[in-house]
Design a protein around this motif. Structure first.
Motif, PDB file in Angstrom:
ATOM      1  N   ASN A 108      25.437  45.468  39.571  1.00 19.94           N
ATOM      2  CA  ASN A 108      25.680  44.149  38.969  1.00 19.94           C
ATOM      3  C   ASN A 108      24.402  43.517  38.429  1.00 19.94           C
ATOM      4  O   ASN A 108      24.455  42.669  37.546  1.00 19.94           O
ATOM      5  CB  ASN A 108      26.323  43.208  39.991  1.00 19.94           C
ATOM      6  CG  ASN A 108      27.794  43.525  40.137  1.00 19.94           C
ATOM      7  OD1 ASN A 108      28.430  43.988  39.189  1.00 19.94           O
ATOM      8  ND2 ASN A 108      28.338  43.322  41.317  1.00 19.94           N
ATOM      9  N   LEU A 145      32.816  37.253  37.270  1.00 17.14           N
ATOM     10  CA  LEU A 145      32.294  37.375  35.900  1.00 17.14           C
ATOM     11  C   LEU A 145      31.637  36.064  35.443  1.00 17.14           C
ATOM     12  O   LEU A 145      30.655  36.076  34.714  1.00 17.14           O
ATOM     13  CB  LEU A 145      33.440  37.740  34.945  1.00 17.14           C
ATOM     14  CG  LEU A 145      33.057  38.054  33.503  1.00 17.14           C
ATOM     15  CD1 LEU A 145      32.172  39.286  33.426  1.00 17.14           C
ATOM     16  CD2 LEU A 145      34.303  38.254  32.645  1.00 17.14           C
ATOM     17  N   ASP A 161      32.516  44.084  36.430  1.00 18.14           N
ATOM     18  CA  ASP A 161      31.890  43.114  35.521  1.00 18.14           C
ATOM     19  C   ASP A 161      30.760  43.759  34.705  1.00 18.14           C
ATOM     20  O   ASP A 161      30.542  43.419  33.545  1.00 18.14           O
ATOM     21  CB  ASP A 161      31.300  41.939  36.319  1.00 18.14           C
ATOM     22  CG  ASP A 161      32.375  41.182  37.070  1.00 18.14           C
ATOM     23  OD1 ASP A 161      33.552  41.264  36.668  1.00 18.14           O
ATOM     24  OD2 ASP A 161      32.029  40.509  38.063  1.00 18.14           O
TER      25      ASP A 161
END
Ligand SMILES: NC(=O)C1=CN([C@@H]2O[C@H](COP(=O)(O)OP(=O)(O)OC[C@H]3O[C@@H](n4cnc5c(N)ncnc54)[C@H](O)[C@@H]3O)[C@@H](O)[C@H]2O)[C@@H](O)CC1
Ligand SMILES: [K+]
Length: 528
Positions: free
Chosen positions: A63, A25, A96
């Motif tokens: 992501n 993260l 994340d």
């Protein structure tokens, strides 16, 4: 700087995450902040800064989308009017990316899930009004073509008037190949994380990525310098270190003698241009071997060189060998090929050159075409490690007995494989020239522009590499230095002329200026 494929980048990130316990993260947050900083640098910064400016962010489910959502949150905090377009259902977001989606939902930013055609008008309007469009659809995880719904919106992005930033890599460009199937985001800037990806230098990638900004996002420097990575992009600092330092007592003897075997009827200019490339790179003594029929023209075209004629009214033949052998005594480098024409009788001379010339040799243009008739001849020089080949894709295709499309599809793999097989430095020319070394390393050249696509620039490049070799620069370094400065010269000319209308001799004349600028840039740092 090293350049990686998707798998290598993932390994580096995983090492940073597992060995140092850096949370993923945190990397995502750093990545997002790097993009925000780039936006702040580029949006004209009046009194209001980013305040009330409009941003549209296209977000995919991976992501890369997570990075985009974190950017979106920061831009809201900077006072921007932010619209996020989600190209996946909210439940598809994981880890994340899911967390960043939740965080964004806690802000005043607007969020739309794009499900089909029905929001088309609304999205078109948002894109038309956006100061910044951020592409966070796909990153290094994308393979193949974009889904068709996304393609349609990518086409809209590509006509939007705002500034387009791609996160990590333009969506639609494959990270390992640079391949674009049907369409991809055409970015003005790509902010890439850790290290640049192969796809930014291969295939169609360079046409889509715009200016590339690399941010380390706090991955440890030692991982970014990973020994196992064998692809690099040339940078000012690396190239500057190669430039030989002139000694106060240096003279034309110490600056090296180079032999240029070049020219045929109607192509005396190629010999002259290659000669200019060598002289403008600082060669001590240049000797040109050219056919008798054009020796006068070459001589008149380049006053600084000595010209030695070999028998032949139109082109060089087997009788050129004794002339070359005699001149090559004490030479530090030899280049053969520019404007040579393809006289089959010259093949035996190329064999002699490969077998018997004791200094480094460059094969270019028609020398490559003649060798292409039987590329096994290159084995005549095996074990020496001092051969440089400078093919364009057509010449490389002939050398490899395959199509130009095969070469263009697999530029990196073929250049490296052939450099290893032929034990030669292979300079595979193109919009991003690749310099491949016999030890398996490869260097992408980021300099140059389409203005170089004009007759004679290749001759100048060969001459320039000859010039550096003659001054004692080793073959791989000489090739890198020659290619990099040649591109820089063209970039300097583009500042004046744009991407067309400058000539090969102007490129040659520009070489010492860009070399000097590079040297001075190095001194600035040292003087502090
Ligand atoms: N791993 C890390 O630690 C970091 C990764 N970062 C970001 O994460 C990105 C990579 O993330 P991901 O691995 O999630 O990959 P992407 O965000 O590129 O997306 C992959 C997703 O798209 C799908 N997909 C692949 N090809 C497709 C196609 N042709 N059509 C439709 N769907 C397709 C995959 O199945 C997967 O679900 C990087 O590019 C970078 O932006 C950054 O946050 C920095 C840190
Ligand atoms: K992207």
């Amino acid at each position: 700087m090293r350049v990686v494929n998707a798998e290598q980048m993932r390994q580096i990130e995983e090492k940073a995450i597992y060995h140092y316990g850096i949370p993923s993260l945190l990397l995502m947050e750093n990545a997002a902040w790097a993009v925000v900083e780039e936006i702040r640098r580029n949006i004209p910064n009046g009194k209001e800064g980013l305040n009330r400016r409009k941003a549209v962010i296209l977000v995919g489910k991976g992501n890369n989308g997570g990075d985009g959502l974190a950017v979106a949150r920061h831009l809201v905090f900077q006072g921007m009017d932010v619209t996020v377009l989600l190209f996946a259902a909210q439940k598809e977001f994981r880890g994340d990316a899911a967390l960043n989606l939740r965080l964004f939902q806690g802000t005043t930013g607007k969020l739309f899930v794009v499900e089909g055609e029905k929001q088309r008008r609304l999205i078109r309007l948002a894109l038309a009004q956006a100061d910044v469009v951020i592409d966070a659809l796909f990153g290094i995880g994308m393979r193949g073509a974009l889904p068709s719904l996304i393609e349609e919106y990518v086409d809209e992005v590509n006509v939007a008037p705002g500034w387009v930033v791609s996160i990590d890599i333009p969506s639609g460009v494959e990270a390992n190949t640079g391949k674009v199937y049907r369409t991809a985001v055409r970015a003005q800037t790509t902010v890439t994380f850790g290290l640049p990806k192969w796809g930014l230098f291969l295939g169609e990638g360079p046409e889509y990525c715009g200016r590339v900004v690399v941010d380390p996002i706090s991955i440890p420097e030692s991982y970014l310098m990973e020994e196992g990575i064998s692809t690099f992009v040339l940078m000012d600092a690396d190239v500057r270190d190669i430039i030989p330092i002139r000694q106060l007592k240096g003279h034309k003897g110490t600056h090296g003698k180079g032999i240029l075997v070049a020219g045929s009827k109607g192509m005396s200019g190629a010999a002259v241009l290659a000669g200019q490339g060598a002289l403008r790179s600082g060669i001590g003594l240049l000797q040109i071997v050219t056919p008798l029929g054009i020796a006068g023209e070459v001589d008149a075209g380049i006053t600084e060189a000595t010209v030695w004629s070999a028998p032949g009214a139109d082109s060089l033949n087997e009788e050129a060998w004794p002339v070359i052998l005699k001149q090559a005594e004490k030479a530090k480098a030899l280049a053969v090929g520019p404007g040579l024409s393809q006289n089959i009788d010259f093949v035996s001379v190329l064999e002699e050159i490969l077998k018997n010339i004791s200094c480094p040799v460059i094969l270019d243009a028609d020398a490559l075409n003649l060798i292409g008739l039987d590329s096994s001849l290159l084995a005549l020089r095996s074990g020496r490690g001092d051969l440089i080949l400078t093919p364009h894709p057509g010449e490389m295709a002939r050398l490899c007995q395959c199509s130009i499309e095969d070469i263009e599809r697999n530029r990196l793999e073929i250049a490296v494989a052939k450099a290893v097989e032929w034990e030669a430095v292979v300079v595979l020319k193109g919009s991003v020239t690749i310099i491949a070394s016999p030890d398996g390393r490869a260097f992408f050249n980021p300099t140059g522009n389409p203005g170089l696509g004009t007759g004679g620039t290749g001759d100048v490049l060969t001459g320039s590499i000859l010039g550096w070799l003659a001054q004692g620069v080793p073959p791989l370094e000489a090739a890198c230095l020659g290619v990099y400065l040649h591109g820089k010269a063209a970039d300097a000319l583009a500042g004046e002329f744009g991407w067309s209308g400058f000539t090969a001799s102007e490129v040659a004349n520009q070489l010492p200026k860009v070399r000097r600028a590079l040297e001075l840039k190095g001194l600035e740092g040292k003087r502090g």
